[in-house]
Write a protein that holds these residues in place. Structure first.
Motif, mmCIF file in Angstrom:
data_model
loop_
_atom_site.group_PDB
_atom_site.id
_atom_site.type_symbol
_atom_site.label_atom_id
_atom_site.label_comp_id
_atom_site.label_asym_id
_atom_site.label_seq_id
_atom_site.Cartn_x
_atom_site.Cartn_y
_atom_site.Cartn_z
ATOM 1 N N ARG A 194 -3.001 -0.343 13.967
ATOM 2 C CA ARG A 194 -3.062 0.698 12.941
ATOM 3 C C ARG A 194 -1.665 1.292 12.732
ATOM 4 N N LEU A 195 -1.342 1.551 11.468
ATOM 5 C CA LEU A 195 -0.101 2.260 11.162
ATOM 6 C C LEU A 195 -0.453 3.602 10.547
ATOM 7 N N ILE A 196 0.225 4.645 11.012
ATOM 8 C CA ILE A 196 0.081 5.955 10.374
ATOM 9 C C ILE A 196 1.373 6.222 9.627
ATOM 10 N N SER A 197 1.274 6.232 8.298
ATOM 11 C CA SER A 197 2.472 6.343 7.476
ATOM 12 C C SER A 197 2.930 7.796 7.377
ATOM 13 N N LEU A 198 4.233 7.998 7.551
ATOM 14 C CA LEU A 198 4.816 9.344 7.465
ATOM 15 C C LEU A 198 5.524 9.535 6.129
ATOM 16 N N THR A 199 5.449 8.530 5.251
ATOM 17 C CA THR A 199 6.304 8.561 4.053
ATOM 18 C C THR A 199 5.888 9.613 3.035
ATOM 19 N N SER A 200 4.635 10.078 3.091
ATOM 20 C CA SER A 200 4.263 11.088 2.094
ATOM 21 C C SER A 200 4.396 12.516 2.638
ATOM 22 N N ILE A 201 4.942 12.661 3.839
ATOM 23 C CA ILE A 201 5.151 14.010 4.399
ATOM 24 C C ILE A 201 6.375 14.634 3.726
ATOM 25 N N PRO A 202 6.219 15.830 3.122
ATOM 26 C CA PRO A 202 7.379 16.454 2.488
ATOM 27 C C PRO A 202 8.393 16.915 3.537
ATOM 28 N N TYR A 203 9.671 16.861 3.215
ATOM 29 C CA TYR A 203 10.693 17.326 4.161
ATOM 30 C C TYR A 203 11.775 18.085 3.408
ATOM 31 N N VAL A 241 0.819 -1.219 0.000
ATOM 32 C CA VAL A 241 0.000 0.000 0.000
ATOM 33 C C VAL A 241 0.851 1.267 0.000
ATOM 34 N N GLU A 242 2.110 1.125 0.449
ATOM 35 C CA GLU A 242 3.013 2.280 0.445
ATOM 36 C C GLU A 242 3.521 2.593 -0.963
ATOM 37 N N CYS A 243 3.311 1.672 -1.905
ATOM 38 C CA CYS A 243 3.892 1.818 -3.246
ATOM 39 C C CYS A 243 2.870 2.299 -4.263
ATOM 40 N N ASP A 244 1.692 2.680 -3.803
ATOM 41 C CA ASP A 244 0.634 3.097 -4.728
ATOM 42 C C ASP A 244 1.129 4.243 -5.619
ATOM 43 N N GLY A 245 0.983 4.075 -6.935
ATOM 44 C CA GLY A 245 1.368 5.127 -7.879
ATOM 45 C C GLY A 245 2.850 5.143 -8.223
ATOM 46 N N LYS A 246 3.611 4.169 -7.698
ATOM 47 C CA LYS A 246 5.058 4.199 -7.932
ATOM 48 C C LYS A 246 5.473 3.245 -9.062
ATOM 49 N N THR A 247 6.709 3.404 -9.492
ATOM 50 C CA THR A 247 7.251 2.590 -10.577
ATOM 51 C C THR A 247 8.152 1.510 -10.000
ATOM 52 N N PHE A 281 -1.002 -10.796 10.748
ATOM 53 C CA PHE A 281 -2.204 -10.242 11.380
ATOM 54 C C PHE A 281 -2.607 -9.016 10.580
ATOM 55 N N ASP A 282 -3.862 -8.656 10.697
ATOM 56 C CA ASP A 282 -4.370 -7.504 9.954
ATOM 57 C C ASP A 282 -4.195 -6.223 10.744
ATOM 58 N N PHE A 283 -4.021 -5.141 10.031
ATOM 59 C CA PHE A 283 -3.955 -3.824 10.664
ATOM 60 C C PHE A 283 -4.429 -2.794 9.652
ATOM 61 N N GLU A 284 -4.857 -1.671 10.182
ATOM 62 C CA GLU A 284 -5.262 -0.560 9.315
ATOM 63 C C GLU A 284 -4.028 0.227 8.909
ATOM 64 N N HIS A 285 -4.103 0.907 7.793
ATOM 65 C CA HIS A 285 -2.978 1.717 7.318
ATOM 66 C C HIS A 285 -3.525 3.011 6.759
ATOM 67 N N GLU A 286 -2.944 4.116 7.159
ATOM 68 C CA GLU A 286 -3.347 5.395 6.578
ATOM 69 C C GLU A 286 -2.121 6.284 6.433
ATOM 70 N N SER A 287 -2.186 7.203 5.475
ATOM 71 C CA SER A 287 -1.073 8.130 5.270
ATOM 72 C C SER A 287 -1.433 9.466 5.870
ATOM 73 N N SER A 288 -0.406 10.161 6.351
ATOM 74 C CA SER A 288 -0.663 11.465 6.927
ATOM 75 C C SER A 288 0.011 12.541 6.075
ATOM 76 N N PRO A 289 -0.668 13.673 5.839
ATOM 77 C CA PRO A 289 -0.075 14.712 4.994
ATOM 78 C C PRO A 289 0.977 15.551 5.711
ATOM 79 N N SER A 290 0.947 15.581 7.052
ATOM 80 C CA SER A 290 1.943 16.378 7.773
ATOM 81 C C SER A 290 2.213 15.734 9.129
ATOM 82 N N ALA A 291 3.356 16.111 9.717
ATOM 83 C CA ALA A 291 3.726 15.545 11.015
ATOM 84 C C ALA A 291 2.700 15.937 12.083
#
Lengths: 170, 339
Positions: free
Chosen positions: B50-59, A76-82, B4-14
């Motif tokens: 649940r995981l809150i993803s920080l990978t899409s936060i610009p830095y 799910v972290e790779c959505d939209g990636k190459t 095991f299952d878990f929820e996943h969401e992305s966050s736009p900022s810290a």
């Protein structure tokens, strides 16, 4: 207080990946790894499933051009990636130069680690067309090989980068 | 696959990530590079819902502030730190330590903040508990430390393996922590409890936001050594970071900081050895004496098959060499030399 939906199974999510130039849409739950999408959902079994803990490097693929370990990368972290896998190195059934160099040097024995090493080498050569010996060793430090002793692999990369290593097999 | 299952969401900022974590009721973890968290979830050390993803936060890339402090966003990838010219010039020891972490693929995604927040390690703990190692230890909620059965209740001898934390301690770095109440700036040492069960002082919902490194004084020297068996893709056997200053025109030490990592539940400073160094001429005989003293001051936990006497010896030998290198650099007055 926990709400009633907290224990419900997370719904599968549609993600879009561009794998070796082809756009793929797959439904995944958050716990699915990129490696499983590549091997089981898309059917590209060149990428190998080794340690499943980010230790051996057999599952290395290029994600947006960077070498990553697909066994510890959530799909799910790779959505939209190459994504580029080892299958991207050959074209129309003909091996690429890097693969030919591995053959020339006998740089593969059981072959399980080779797809990961090829992708690490591809990432290295893309940014650094003539890498030095220490640079090659550093770039490959995340890939374990139990057969070759690494020298033939390093020689293959020196050969393909035209640094004075002649093919052994021709 | 994680079993095991878990929820996943992305966050736009810290800020949004911290607010969201404080809002949800289930056990939730932040996900940055995931190179420590995901393997730990695979073997069941941690089971967040649940995981809150920080990978899409610009830095932002590393910068120097008005006072000359180097500021690095905690989400900066280790490969970016390793190759950053600014970091290489302003804090070459940090670049060297980022270069020594794990393997290339891991450094491409692992973050600076994540490296500091990594879980402690132990041969027993880091096993999938489904076949041989089925009984949970203290860290997994059990009632015995299986590797060290004589340990008292809830004494966990797992080892904190960050390659970067000792370097930041030696450099006197500070860390900005973002919580529900806003951002606070702490010395890096305040992050660590020294307790294997709960190695960090961060509360759930707190996040390392950035790292601040003070400018190097003149006549500053540094030394960094990571002892390993293979030399790559490995956690350290023992790790030492030295930062020292000498008085102009000689080799008399005016200030020194030595941090040792990978042998205790957190990185440790060697206060007594540092005190002994101040005012001392750093000639080879004195460096040998200081390394001997340091190896007695540190109290390493036996870990991953290395005994306490071996770790002491390892630290004695390599700290002597690391100190020599730091003195050599300080003598040259170079701030920009890289190993």
């Amino acid at each position: 207080m926990r709400d009633a939906t907290a224990k419900a199974r997370p719904a599968p999510r549609l993600i879009t990946l561009t794998i070796n130039g082809e756009v793929r849409e797959v439904m995944v739950r958050p716990r699915i790894m990129l490696l499983e999408v590549i091997r089981d959902h898309v059917g590209l079994t060149g990428t190998k499933d080794g340690c499943e803990s980010g230790t051996c490097g057999a599952c290395t693929v290029l994600l947006n051009g960077k070498p990553v370990l697909s066994c510890i990368t959530l799909a799910v972290e790779c959505d939209g990636k190459t994504v580029e896998t080892v299958e991207s190195l050959s074209e129309g059934g003909k091996l690429g130069d890097l693969q030919e160099a591995f053959l020339d040097q006998g740089a593969t024995q059981c072959g399980f680690c080779t797809p990961g090493i090829l992708m690490s080498a591809k990432a290295l050569l893309k940014n650094n067309p003539k890498p030095s010996l220490p640079e090659i060793k550093k770039a490959l430090e995340g890939n374990l090989c139990r057969c070759t002793g690494y020298n033939a692999i390093v020689d293959a990369i020196l050969q393909v980068s035209d640094q004075g290593v002649a093919p052994l097999m021709k | 696959m994680i079993l095991f299952d878990f929820e996943h969401e992305s966050s736009p900022s810290a800020e949004a990530a911290v607010a969201r974590l404080n809002e949800v009721s289930e056990e939730t973890r932040f996900l940055a590079g995931g190179t420590d968290l995901i393997p730990n979830m695979r073997i069941g050390i941690t089971k967040p819902e649940r995981l809150i993803s920080l990978t899409s936060i610009p830095y932002a890339p590393p910068t120097l502030d008005a006072k000359g402090w180097l500021e690095i966003d905690a989400l900066t990838k280790l490969s970016e730190i390793e190759h950053s010219k600014l970091v290489g010039d302003a804090a070459p020891m940090l670049a060297a330590s980022a270069h020594s972490v794990a393997g290339n693929q891991i450094r491409q995604v692992a973050t600076l903040g994540g490296n500091l927040c990594q879980e402690t390690r132990c041969l027993y703990l880091n096993q999938k508990h489904d076949f041989q190692f089925v009984e949970p230890c203290f860290k997994r909620g059990g009632d015995c430390c299986y590797p060290f059965p004589k340990n008292k209740k809830n004494v966990c001898w797992s080892v904190y393996m960050s390659d970067i934390a000792p370097v930041l301690m030696a450099l006197n770095a500070e860390v900005s922590v973002l919580g529900a109440g806003g951002e606070v700036r702490l010395p890096i040492a305040a992050l660590f409890t020294g307790d294997g069960l709960r190695p960090h002082t961060l509360n759930p919902g707190e996040l390392i936001r950035r790292i601040h490194i003070p400018p190097a004084p003149s006549h500053f020297g540094w030394g960094y050594h990571k002892s390993t068996v293979r030399g790559g893709l490995e956690f350290a056997t023992a790790l030492m970071a030295v930062a020292l200053e000498v008085k102009a025109g000689g080799l008399v030490c005016s200030d020194a900081r030595i941090a040792i990592g990978a042998v205790n539940e957190g990185p440790v400073r060697l206060d007594k050895t540092e005190a002994a160094m101040r005012g001392l001429e750093l000639n080879p005989a004195n460096l040998r004496m200081l390394a001997d003293q340091a190896s007695q001051e540190v109290n390493p936990l036996p870990h991953h098959g290395f005994s306490k006497p071996y770790l002491r010896d390892n630290i004695r030998v390599h700290l002597k060499r690391t100190l020599s290198l730091a003195v050599e650099r300080a003598g040259k007055g170079l701030k920009e030399n890289r190993s």
